[in-house]
Each structure stands twice: as structure tokens, then as C-alpha cells.
Design a protein around this motif. Structure first.
Motif, PDB file in Angstrom:
ATOM      1  N   GLU A 195       2.492  -6.777   7.256  1.00 55.42           N
ATOM      2  CA  GLU A 195       3.466  -6.827   6.421  1.00 55.42           C
ATOM      3  C   GLU A 195       4.050  -6.435   5.099  1.00 55.42           C
ATOM      4  O   GLU A 195       3.020  -6.958   4.279  1.00 55.42           O
ATOM      5  CB  GLU A 195       4.599  -6.974   7.083  1.00 55.42           C
ATOM      6  N   SER A 229       5.620  -3.987   1.701  1.00 55.59           N
ATOM      7  CA  SER A 229       6.472  -3.500   1.268  1.00 55.59           C
ATOM      8  C   SER A 229       6.611  -3.132  -0.079  1.00 55.59           C
ATOM      9  O   SER A 229       6.544  -3.919  -0.867  1.00 55.59           O
ATOM     10  CB  SER A 229       8.111  -4.374   1.410  1.00 55.59           C
ATOM     11  N   LEU A 232      -3.910   1.367   1.648  1.00 61.02           N
ATOM     12  CA  LEU A 232      -3.017   0.613   2.605  1.00 61.02           C
ATOM     13  C   LEU A 232      -4.127   1.227   4.546  1.00 61.02           C
ATOM     14  O   LEU A 232      -3.517   0.089   5.370  1.00 61.02           O
ATOM     15  CB  LEU A 232      -1.835   1.255   3.076  1.00 61.02           C
ATOM     16  N   LEU A 268      -1.547  -3.628   9.740  1.00 58.89           N
ATOM     17  CA  LEU A 268      -0.260  -3.746   9.193  1.00 58.89           C
ATOM     18  C   LEU A 268       0.326  -3.336  10.446  1.00 58.89           C
ATOM     19  O   LEU A 268      -0.009  -1.956  11.404  1.00 58.89           O
ATOM     20  CB  LEU A 268      -0.570  -2.709   8.659  1.00 58.89           C
ATOM     21  N   VAL A 277       5.478  -0.938   7.400  1.00 59.87           N
ATOM     22  CA  VAL A 277       5.528  -0.659   5.874  1.00 59.87           C
ATOM     23  C   VAL A 277       6.362   0.054   5.288  1.00 59.87           C
ATOM     24  O   VAL A 277       6.858   1.140   6.333  1.00 59.87           O
ATOM     25  CB  VAL A 277       4.532   1.044   5.887  1.00 59.87           C
ATOM     26  N   LEU A 291      -0.877   7.014   7.046  1.00 55.68           N
ATOM     27  CA  LEU A 291      -0.060   6.365   7.612  1.00 55.68           C
ATOM     28  C   LEU A 291      -0.439   6.045   9.092  1.00 55.68           C
ATOM     29  O   LEU A 291      -1.179   4.426  10.085  1.00 55.68           O
ATOM     30  CB  LEU A 291       1.120   5.988   7.314  1.00 55.68           C
ATOM     31  N   LEU A 332       0.528  -0.010  13.710  1.00 49.61           N
ATOM     32  CA  LEU A 332       2.024   0.033  12.791  1.00 49.61           C
ATOM     33  C   LEU A 332       2.904   0.194  14.366  1.00 49.61           C
ATOM     34  O   LEU A 332       2.891   0.964  14.391  1.00 49.61           O
ATOM     35  CB  LEU A 332       1.539   1.267  12.200  1.00 49.61           C
TER      36      LEU A 332
END
Length: 553
Positions: free
Chosen positions: A293, A295, A309, A315, A318, A333, A339
Motif C-alpha cells: 500500500e 499513498s 511504482l 502493490l 495506490v 498502473l 492492484l
């Protein structure tokens, strides 16, 4: 309980001689059992699901209800607040010294404790305490608390069993700390939050006091720019690091030079103003191979940062909030195979952003905060294609930036046309909504939870029944005429809800409506009559979380 059941039941016992197995059958008489016949464990679990206010009401029913309304399991969400800006420490001790409740969470707001009454209270509950927060009363912002070394040692000795400690006020040592002071250890402490001037000293070594810290939260306020040294002391074992320094005037990212091999959650709410500081963050992330995680609340989100990233293949969450989010954010992403939740803030999204990649393989929740949506129908058509597993959608307009209002932009209609497999939909808009905006809601035949927040509702029409929705969270200012735009004829909101959402099992409404502090008694009473099997809950406004603004609902 068994004695009560024997009076109301016919019991048959059958034994199988060859196996030694016996079978007991209990034939109950109709309508013979009540909630009082539930085992203690089941009854206690039911009570634990009630809010604190409902537990207080339940505790008045009987001695048994009172015993379980505040049992250990039910006290998990209860905060015992000791606010010494409003009451003397002795007043709290006078009331609590005979309490039989095993409080687990304590919020401590104190200016002085010369007679040690606060220590007595904490000592009374020390074997049940798990969470302690030392805070400041919002009405006493100039309050400056000083404690002695001896008091600190006594305080930490009492708190040796807690799991989480927060210090969120100006709390300083009034005398010199001797290097020979033997501070007690807090071996169970896992989460430590250190705010302004919060006992962060070269002599007070948190790595010795709490050697097993896994979670550190650093809120920097009141012109404090130094990152506490505790981060460096625990860098090798931290799993969660949250740095909240949104109001700091200059870049101080020295902690990025540390190694965080076990870091899983990284939250950086920091106003980065130059690419050099951004590169330091990139360098830190490249070393964290276990991140699940992340932020950001930054001024600059560079292409290098986004590219970094995409290399964190573990991950799952996000969250990106910046002055300008790169338009390639979706395509970049989408390379993250795990994700599951994506939170984006303040950007303009267009259908073309979703056409240059295959899909998000595991994305289940999309949260958009104050985002402009160009061509909603085309955009959500692409969302359906590129996010095939999406079941939760949250559109929240915090700053009246882009979504307001749904009456004219066609956003809700586009969602209903394209996202047929949604299970939860949350919509927040600072506007008065037309009910006709939701005329296609029935097409979301998998939707089980609907959350709406607005400043008023124009109930100007009928809706086709949405038979799949089981839970409604409705937060409007009131049902009073000043908050409603009246058409020629208006359908009562109670009738609208009961006919449009016939399968509702629970409704959460603002506390002020259920407590009947406004002129909404008739609508609420009618709603209860029309939906007799529906459970009603009070909805208390929560402080807006930086990580998930869905707390608005």
C-alpha cells in the motif's frame, strides 16, 4: 438456559449400542424461544455489533443485558475520554474507582495531575488497556502540558501492556532527564504515533522502551520540521510508516536515506516542491520490495515516481493526490498485477486514457475524489472494459471541483448503463439532487449497497424498484422544506424509498433524523411503518480520513 428449554421442549434420546453414538433430538414448541434463551457467547457477539449509543440503551433492559452491553468484546470500540480541561482528575477518579467495566481504549486530555488521580485510573484498567491517546482539548489550544520524569516513568509502567500509543499534544519534560533513568519497557507496543514535541528526546530512547514497534505515524504540526529520530531507530523492522507533514514549509526528507526492508505500507503526505526531493522518495521506494500500500499527497508526482511504482509488483492499494496527476496514470498502473484499490484525486479523466492498455487484472475498487469526468458515457464504457472485476465505485466531490452536480452531467446514468456488476456505489456531491437522476438505477441488478450524501433531495418522480439493494446509507442535511426544491407535486421520501428499494434490510440515517431533533418525525415514522422488517441505524459524522474520504458516508 437448558432448564428453560426443558419446560418448552420434548426431548428424545436415542443410543446406538454398536457405535456408542447417541443422538438427542429436541422438538421445540412454536414461538417458545426468545432472545433471552441465546447462549452468553452468542448474545455477547450480537451486542458487540451495536454502536455505543445503542449499547447504552440495551444496558437498561435487564441485568443480563447490562452485563454484556459493556463486556470485554463489546468494549472494543468504546473510548473512555478523560478531559481535564472540562473536569478535574479527581472527579473522574471519584466516578471510575468503583467501575466494573474493563475499558480497553482511553483518550487522555490533561493539563496537570498533581495528585496522581489520572495515574490511579489508568492503573485500575491497566490489565485491559490496549490503546491510549494523549491529546489536547480543541477548546484549549494554548494548553501547554509539562510532566516530570518521575511521572513519565510511572505512566509508562502502567501502560506496559498496551498495543498502540498516540501522543498528539505539546507534552514536554519539566526537569532534566538523567541518563541513569531506567524507563520501563512496553514489549506489546506495536503502533507509535509521535506528534509535536511529544517526548522525542535524545535521552528517551523509544527503541529501548518499545523494541517491538512495527507501525510509526509521524504527524508534523506547529512549525516542527524535524522528523523524529525514532524512524531511524526502527527502520529495519517497520511495516507501516506514515508521515503527515502537509503544513511544513521546507523539505526535510532525511528519513529517506534509511533502509526499510520490511515496509509494507508507506503514506507520505508531504509538500514536495522540487525534483531532487522527489528523487529521494523514488530511491526509498526502490528499496522497499514488499510494499502492498502506498499513498502520496505531494505537489509533484513525476514520471520517474510513477515508473517506480509499476516495479512494486506486490502493490494492492495506490492513493495519489497531487496538483497534477499524469494523464498516463491508468496505463502505467495497469501493469501492477495485484492492484485491487485505486484512489485518485483532482484530475480530469477522459475516455482516451483507458484505451491504450489491456486491463487492470485485479482492480475491484475505484475511488475518485473531485475529478472532472469528460464524456461520462464513453468514460464508464471504457471503465467496464478495462476494469472487468470492478465491484465498488466511489465518486466524492470534496471541493465542488468537478462532479457537481449529478443532475446535469449524466454521470449516474452512464454508471447505470455500463457498470452492471457493481455491488456498492457511493456518491457524494454538495448539491440538491433530483430523484429523476437515478431513473436507471434498477439496471444495476447486482448492487447491494447504495451510499448517498447531498444537501437536499428533490423527490420529483417515481423510480422502478431496485430489488437487489439491501443496504442504504443516506446522509442529507434534513427532510425540511427549506432543503428541498419543490416541483408541482412531490412524492414523500418515505414512500419513494419503500417503493423503489423494497428489499432493504438496513438503513443508516444521520443521528439528528433518528433522534427527531428536527421536523422529520412524520417521514421517519412512516418509513418505519412501510418497512417493518428493516433495521434502522444512527449514522454519526466521522472526521474525514486522509486515506479514504468515503468516511463522508
Amino acid at each position: 438456559m437448558l432448564q428453560r428449554m426443558r419446560k418448552r421442549a420434548h426431548v428424545e434420546l436415542e443410543i446406538f449400542p454398536t457405535t456408542g453414538i447417541f443422538w438427542v433430538s429436541c422438538i421445540m414448541q412454536p414461538d417458545s424461544l426468545s432472545i433471552e434463551d441465546l447462549p452468553n457467547e452468542v448474545f455477547e457477539q450480537i451486542i458487540s455489533n451495536l454502536c455505543v449509543e445503542d449499547r447504552k440503551s440495551a444496558s437498561l433492559v435487564s441485568q443480563r443485558w447490562a452485563r454484556f452491553a459493556f463486556s470485554r468484546i463489546a468494549l472494543g470500540d468504546v473510548l473512555l475520554e478523560l478531559n481535564c480541561a472540562q473536569r478535574r482528575p479527581y472527579d473522574y477518579w471519584h466516578v471510575l474507582q468503583h467501575s466494573a467495566r474493563n475499558y480497553r481504549n482511553v483518550v487522555l486530555k490533561f493539563a496537570e495531575d498533581e495528585e496522581g488521580h489520572l495515574l490511579k485510573i489508568l492503573d485500575k484498567f491497566q490489565y485491559s488497556l490496549e490503546y491510549v491517546s494523549i491529546e489536547q482539548d480543541p477548546d484549549a489550544r494554548l494548553l501547554h502540558s509539562e510532566i516530570s520524569v518521575n511521572y513519565l516513568v510511572q505512566l509508562l509502567s502502567i501502560l506496559e501492556g498496551i498495543r498502540e500509543l498516540k501522543v498528539k499534544t505539546v507534552l514536554e519534560i519539566s526537569d532534566n532527564v538523567s541518563p541513569d533513568v531506567d524507563f520501563p519497557q512496553l514489549p506489546n507496543l506495536k503502533c507509535l504515533s509521535l506528534g509535536t514535541n511529544c517526548l522525542d528526546s535524545s535521552v528517551i530512547d523509544w527503541s529501548v522502551i518499545a523494541p517491538n514497534i512495527r507501525n510509526i505515524v509521524v504527524p508534523l504540526e506547529d512549525n516542527r520540521t524535524e522528523i523524529p529520530a525514532a524512524i531511524a531507530k526502527f527502520s529495519g523492522q517497520l511495516r507501516v510508516l506514515s508521515v503527515d507533514a502537509r503544513f511544513v514549509e521546507r523539505d526535510q526528507l532525511t528519513f529517506c536515506q534509511e533502509q526499510f526492508p520490511s515496509l509494507e505500507t508507506f503514506r507520505l503526505l508531504y509538500p514536495i516542491y522540487n525534483p531532487a526531493s522527489s528523487n529521494e522518495v523514488v530511491s526509498l521506494i526502490q528499496q522497499c520490495t514488499n510494499l502492498t500500500e502506498i499513498s502520496f499527497f505531494n505537489n509533484i508526482i513525476t514520471a520517474d515516481l510513477i515508473g517506480t511504482l509499476t516495479q512494486c509488483l506486490q502493490l494492492k492499494i495506490v492513493n495519489i493526490d497531487a496538483n497534477q496527476v499524469p494523464p498516463t496514470i491508468f496505463s502505467r498502473l495497469s501493469k501492477l498485477p495485484r492492484l485491487s484499490q485505486l484512489i485518485l484525486h483532482k484530475m480530469e479523466v477522459q475516455p482516451a486514457m483507458l484505451t491504450s492498455f489491456k486491463c487492470f487484472p485485479e482492480l475491484r475498487q475505484l475511488t475518485c475524489l473531485s475529478i472532472r469526468i469528460s464524456s461520462p458515457d464513453a468514460f464508464f464504457c471504457q471503465v467496464q472494459k478495462k476494469m472487468p472485476k470492478l465491484v465498488v465505485l466511489e465518486l466524492l466531490d470534496r471541493f465542488r471541483f468537478g462532479l457537481n452536480n449529478f443532475n446535469s452531467t449524466g454521470v449516474v446514468s452512464a454508471i447505470c448503463e455500463n457498470l452492471r456488476f457493481l455491488q456498492r456505489l457511493s456518491l457524494v456531491d454538495w448539491a440538491i439532487w433530483d430523484v429523476s437522476t437515478f431513473d436507471k438505477l434498477y439496471r444495476l441488478d447486482h448492487l447491494t449497497e447504495l451510499r448517498l450524501k447531498c444537501i437536499g433531495i428533490n423527490a420529483n418522480g417515481e423510480l422502478k424498484p431496485c430489488k437487489s439493494i439491501k443496504k442504504l446509507v443516506l446522509d442529507i442535511d434534513s427532510f425540511n422544506p427549506p432543503d428541498v426544491i419543490f416541483p408541482v407535486s412531490r412524492t414523500p421520501l418515505s414512500e419513494l424509498i419503500s417503493t423503489s428499494l423494497p428489499a432493504l434490510g438496513s438503513i443508516e440515517l444521520p443521528r439528528r433524523l433518528l433522534d427527531r431533533t428536527k421536523r422529520s418525525e412524520q417521514e421517519i415514522a412512516t418509513l418505519r411503518t412501510l418497512l417493518p422488517s428493516c433495521a434502522f441505524y444512527r449514522k454519526t459524522r466521522l472526521k474525514m480520513a486522509d486515506r479514504d474520504y468515503a468516511s463522508l458516508l
